[in-house]
Design a protein around this motif. Structure first.
Motif, PDB file in Angstrom:
ATOM      1  N   ARG A  19       0.929  -1.644  -0.205  1.00  0.00           N
ATOM      2  CA  ARG A  19       0.051  -0.394   0.376  1.00  0.00           C
ATOM      3  C   ARG A  19       0.999   1.026  -0.446  1.00  0.00           C
ATOM      4  N   MET A  20       1.698   1.268   0.589  1.00  0.00           N
ATOM      5  CA  MET A  20       2.715   2.661   0.641  1.00  0.00           C
ATOM      6  C   MET A  20       3.818   2.342  -1.047  1.00  0.00           C
ATOM      7  N   LEU A  21       4.098   1.795  -1.417  1.00  0.00           N
ATOM      8  CA  LEU A  21       4.642   1.536  -2.478  1.00  0.00           C
ATOM      9  C   LEU A  21       3.906   2.566  -3.528  1.00  0.00           C
ATOM     10  N   GLN A  22       2.630   1.951  -3.194  1.00  0.00           N
ATOM     11  CA  GLN A  22       1.145   2.392  -4.675  1.00  0.00           C
ATOM     12  C   GLN A  22       0.305   3.767  -4.199  1.00  0.00           C
ATOM     13  N   SER A  23       1.089   4.000  -2.979  1.00  0.00           N
ATOM     14  CA  SER A  23       0.478   5.408  -3.202  1.00  0.00           C
ATOM     15  C   SER A  23       1.941   6.785  -3.887  1.00  0.00           C
ATOM     16  N   SER A  24       1.224   7.345  -4.053  1.00  0.00           N
ATOM     17  CA  SER A  24       1.501   9.044  -4.830  1.00  0.00           C
ATOM     18  C   SER A  24       3.154   9.288  -3.752  1.00  0.00           C
ATOM     19  N   LYS A  25       2.995   9.351  -2.604  1.00  0.00           N
ATOM     20  CA  LYS A  25       4.229   9.421  -2.077  1.00  0.00           C
ATOM     21  C   LYS A  25       5.514   8.614  -2.348  1.00  0.00           C
ATOM     22  N   ASP A  26       6.645   9.537  -2.234  1.00  0.00           N
ATOM     23  CA  ASP A  26       8.196   8.610  -2.459  1.00  0.00           C
ATOM     24  C   ASP A  26       8.565   7.742  -1.088  1.00  0.00           C
ATOM     25  N   VAL A  27       8.680   6.287  -1.474  1.00  0.00           N
ATOM     26  CA  VAL A  27       8.627   5.326  -0.849  1.00  0.00           C
ATOM     27  C   VAL A  27      10.157   4.339  -1.033  1.00  0.00           C
ATOM     28  N   SER A  28      11.055   3.911  -0.012  1.00  0.00           N
ATOM     29  CA  SER A  28      12.051   2.843  -0.609  1.00  0.00           C
ATOM     30  C   SER A  28      12.021   1.953   0.976  1.00  0.00           C
ATOM     31  N   VAL A  29      12.418   0.425   0.378  1.00  0.00           N
ATOM     32  CA  VAL A  29      11.783  -0.804   1.959  1.00  0.00           C
ATOM     33  C   VAL A  29      13.165  -1.354   1.638  1.00  0.00           C
ATOM     34  N   ILE A  30      14.306  -0.871   2.549  1.00  0.00           N
ATOM     35  CA  ILE A  30      15.005  -2.798   2.316  1.00  0.00           C
ATOM     36  C   ILE A  30      14.499  -3.700   3.411  1.00  0.00           C
ATOM     37  N   MET A  31      13.933  -5.078   3.201  1.00  0.00           N
ATOM     38  CA  MET A  31      13.139  -5.622   3.903  1.00  0.00           C
ATOM     39  C   MET A  31      14.075  -6.881   4.022  1.00  0.00           C
ATOM     40  N   PHE A  32      14.542  -7.719   5.237  1.00  0.00           N
ATOM     41  CA  PHE A  32      15.298  -8.344   5.530  1.00  0.00           C
ATOM     42  C   PHE A  32      14.064  -9.823   6.309  1.00  0.00           C
ATOM     43  N   ILE A  33      13.837 -10.672   5.865  1.00  0.00           N
ATOM     44  CA  ILE A  33      12.513 -11.889   6.255  1.00  0.00           C
ATOM     45  C   ILE A  33      13.100 -13.092   5.497  1.00  0.00           C
ATOM     46  N   PRO A  34      13.265 -13.874   6.472  1.00  0.00           N
ATOM     47  CA  PRO A  34      13.820 -15.378   6.128  1.00  0.00           C
ATOM     48  C   PRO A  34      13.036 -15.619   4.573  1.00  0.00           C
ATOM     49  N   ASP A  35      13.388 -16.397   4.099  1.00  0.00           N
ATOM     50  CA  ASP A  35      13.420 -17.071   2.412  1.00  0.00           C
ATOM     51  C   ASP A  35      12.264 -18.363   2.803  1.00  0.00           C
ATOM     52  N   TRP A  36      11.319 -17.354   2.961  1.00  0.00           N
ATOM     53  CA  TRP A  36      10.049 -18.479   2.392  1.00  0.00           C
ATOM     54  C   TRP A  36       9.371 -18.373   1.939  1.00  0.00           C
ATOM     55  N   ARG A  37       9.680 -18.336   0.500  1.00  0.00           N
ATOM     56  CA  ARG A  37       9.320 -18.592  -0.610  1.00  0.00           C
ATOM     57  C   ARG A  37       8.320 -19.480  -0.932  1.00  0.00           C
ATOM     58  N   GLU A  38       8.358 -20.393  -0.192  1.00  0.00           N
ATOM     59  CA  GLU A  38       7.317 -21.918  -0.872  1.00  0.00           C
ATOM     60  C   GLU A  38       6.323 -21.283  -0.758  1.00  0.00           C
ATOM     61  N   ILE A  39       5.987 -20.235   0.473  1.00  0.00           N
ATOM     62  CA  ILE A  39       4.951 -20.051   0.815  1.00  0.00           C
ATOM     63  C   ILE A  39       4.505 -18.887  -0.197  1.00  0.00           C
ATOM     64  N   ASN A  40       2.899 -18.829  -0.755  1.00  0.00           N
ATOM     65  CA  ASN A  40       2.039 -18.601  -1.722  1.00  0.00           C
ATOM     66  C   ASN A  40       2.723 -16.518  -1.984  1.00  0.00           C
ATOM     67  N   PHE A  41       2.116 -16.075  -0.173  1.00  0.00           N
ATOM     68  CA  PHE A  41       2.130 -14.680  -0.116  1.00  0.00           C
ATOM     69  C   PHE A  41       3.370 -14.163  -0.440  1.00  0.00           C
ATOM     70  N   VAL A  42       4.954 -14.808  -0.130  1.00  0.00           N
ATOM     71  CA  VAL A  42       5.888 -13.981   0.769  1.00  0.00           C
ATOM     72  C   VAL A  42       6.306 -14.216  -1.305  1.00  0.00           C
ATOM     73  N   SER A  43       6.005 -15.786  -2.433  1.00  0.00           N
ATOM     74  CA  SER A  43       6.426 -16.080  -3.510  1.00  0.00           C
ATOM     75  C   SER A  43       6.109 -14.368  -4.689  1.00  0.00           C
ATOM     76  N   GLU A  44       4.779 -14.038  -4.111  1.00  0.00           N
ATOM     77  CA  GLU A  44       3.722 -13.410  -5.073  1.00  0.00           C
ATOM     78  C   GLU A  44       4.954 -12.401  -4.866  1.00  0.00           C
ATOM     79  N   PHE A  45       5.397 -12.130  -3.616  1.00  0.00           N
ATOM     80  CA  PHE A  45       5.987 -10.788  -3.206  1.00  0.00           C
ATOM     81  C   PHE A  45       7.004 -10.148  -4.048  1.00  0.00           C
TER      82      PHE A  45
END
Length: 140
Positions: free
Chosen positions: A56-82
């Motif tokens: 939602r933040m990235l889709q806004s008209s405001k300037d946003v940058s994010v560095i995110m640290f997460i476990p590699d859970w790409r086998e979970i659908n929403f992480v894979s899509e992200f």
């Protein structure tokens, strides 16, 4: 979640963390803009809510940058899509035991015991990630 240009952070427990300058629950914050470092709790529920908020933040008209640290859970659908988001600028894959976590309380290094991802996202057109790649040593 930490904001890079201001000495503030968001946490789940404002009632106790406000004494350490927490701005409260990131998921409830409004009108966020700027650059952020995000290290959400490693639970599926919290990760899913954090990903929704960042989208939602990235889709806004405001300037946003994010560095995110997460476990590699790409086998979970929403992480894979992200990881296929149009806002992705880079994904750095960290292998088990090939990175260190910094324990700031004990001032010691802890070997990373799980595969992890560092995901850089931005709605800026031009963003230089060379500093991140060249100076990646610890995840604090």
């Amino acid at each position: 979640m930490t904001h890079w240009t201001e000495p503030l952070y968001y946490s789940l427990f404002y009632d106790t963390d406000r004494y350490f300058n927490s701005k409260g629950n990131f998921l409830l914050a409004k009108n966020l803009e700027g650059s952020f470092m995000v290290n959400p709790p490693f639970s599926e529920r919290m990760l899913k809510a954090t990903i929704r908020k960042i989208n939602r933040m990235l889709q806004s008209s405001k300037d946003v940058s994010v560095i995110m640290f997460i476990p590699d859970w790409r086998e979970i659908n929403f992480v894979s899509e992200f990881t296929k988001s149009p806002f992705i600028k880079d994904i750095i894959e960290l292998k088990r035991n090939e990175y260190k976590l910094r324990d700031c309380i004990n001032e010691s290094d802890i070997p990373g015991k799980f595969k992890a991802l560092i995901i850089a996202l931005s709605n800026y057109q031009n963003i230089d990630l060379s500093y991140l790649k060249n100076n990646l040593k610890y995840i604090a």
